[in-house]
Design a protein around this motif. Structure first.
Motif: not given
Lengths: 182, 182
Positions: A63-86
């Motif tokens: 769910x968290x990952x899908x929320x951040x999908x809209x951003x420009x760089x979808x791959x970078x958003x993956x790691x930003x989401x991970x960081x916030x999660x951790x």
DNA sequence: GGCATTGTAAAGTGATCGTTTTACATATCA
DNA sequence: TGATATGTAAAACGATCACTTTACAATGCC
């Protein structure tokens, strides 16, 4: 149906901190305040509760990952989401892989579930790579997946900056792939 | 001093398969055939045995890495060694990180040991990066470490080709770093 | 030959494990 | 009002846990 969700949420915290085999059901139930009776009415066994916790954990992260999908760089958003999660949950390694390791001989259902979850995760990464690159690149997707799992593992014995390093490495690999062909 | 080594070697196999908290000392001692009496004479507690197993495991893996240091590409050799290791021992995730996770609240000595081991491992990677690149590159070394831990984790829910993908990614990052400055 | 050392065999320690059971409180709804 | 559902409290189940104890065999060293 509310108490069931309370049990799952509370158990997730206990499993996160103490692991699965190393913690008793009394301690697992303490956060939700539920009785053992209620646990076994809803789930039937501790192992079934573990399965429910893993499914819920995976669902929330997806769910968290899908929320951040809209951003420009979808791959970078993956790691930003991970960081916030951790930052929120603490860095103790991927709960799914930890469960797989603890139950690798004891419960094949858990092993199979985690395998499916990781397969699904890999497909999601591959889709993002394809969206960014304009073409599919299975090997690059695997490499970015490895960086993701590596950052998750490394953060448990380091600081969270490793997530940023993984993100930078992914960007570098993506850039190299963009240069090689279009 | 021979029986002690037998116990450690046998226990490593049991912990690898069943995890640490999820296996009893009887099962841990079965491969070596030692009695519980002998276990407690030598180690004093199960946790102390776990510490000894982790130290031995780290020592053996470091030895393997040092043997392969003479090769042309010291960074690539890292991943070749990992692949051979996983082929022999099975891919169930890094035993050190697994122990850290299971004992994160139960035994701070184990947590501290694994932290030290991983710090040492990172320094070894940094030295190889510096030897290859002709200059130190702390960030690149971290990224290669993340790839290594990621490949180890990913191999438990995939096939061993992920190790080759990690190796290729490391080579790509190394090549990009060589191009940017000398 | 005497005497530590190092080992096994096996029973027993109390504690804790996952799970079941008995007994009872509360709320909903026909 | 009375049945059903959903919950807690608390005791008890046998199994297993980490660990200890008693008893005894084999080894090598002085």
């Amino acid at each position: 149906m509310n108490k069931r969700a309370d049990i799952v949420a509370g158990a997730a915290g206990a499993f996160e901190i103490d692991g699965f085999r190393g913690v008793g059901v009394d301690k697992v139930l303490a956060p939700s305040g539920a009785s053992t009776r209620t646990l076994y009415k809803h789930f039937g066994s501790k192992d079934a509760l573990v399965l429910a916790v893993l499914e819920e954990r995976h669902r929330r992260f997806r769910e968290r990952l899908e929320v951040a999908t809209g951003s420009a760089d979808a791959v970078a958003a993956l790691f930003d989401t991970l960081r916030h999660w951790l930052e929120e949950h603490g860095a103790r390694g991927c709960m799914l892989l930890r469960a797989r390791a603890e139950y690798s001989e004891a419960n094949e259902e858990i092993v199979a579930l985690v395998r499916r979850q990781k397969d699904e995760f890999r497909r999601m990464i591959a889709a993002r790579v394809e969206a960014t690159l304009g073409r599919s690149d299975h090997r690059l997707a695997t490499q970015i997946w490895i960086l993701f799992e590596g950052a998750t593992a490394a953060a448990s014995v380091s600081d969270l900056s490793v997530v940023d390093e993984a993100k930078a490495a992914a960007a570098s690999l993506l850039h190299a792939a963009q240069g090689s062909a279009s």
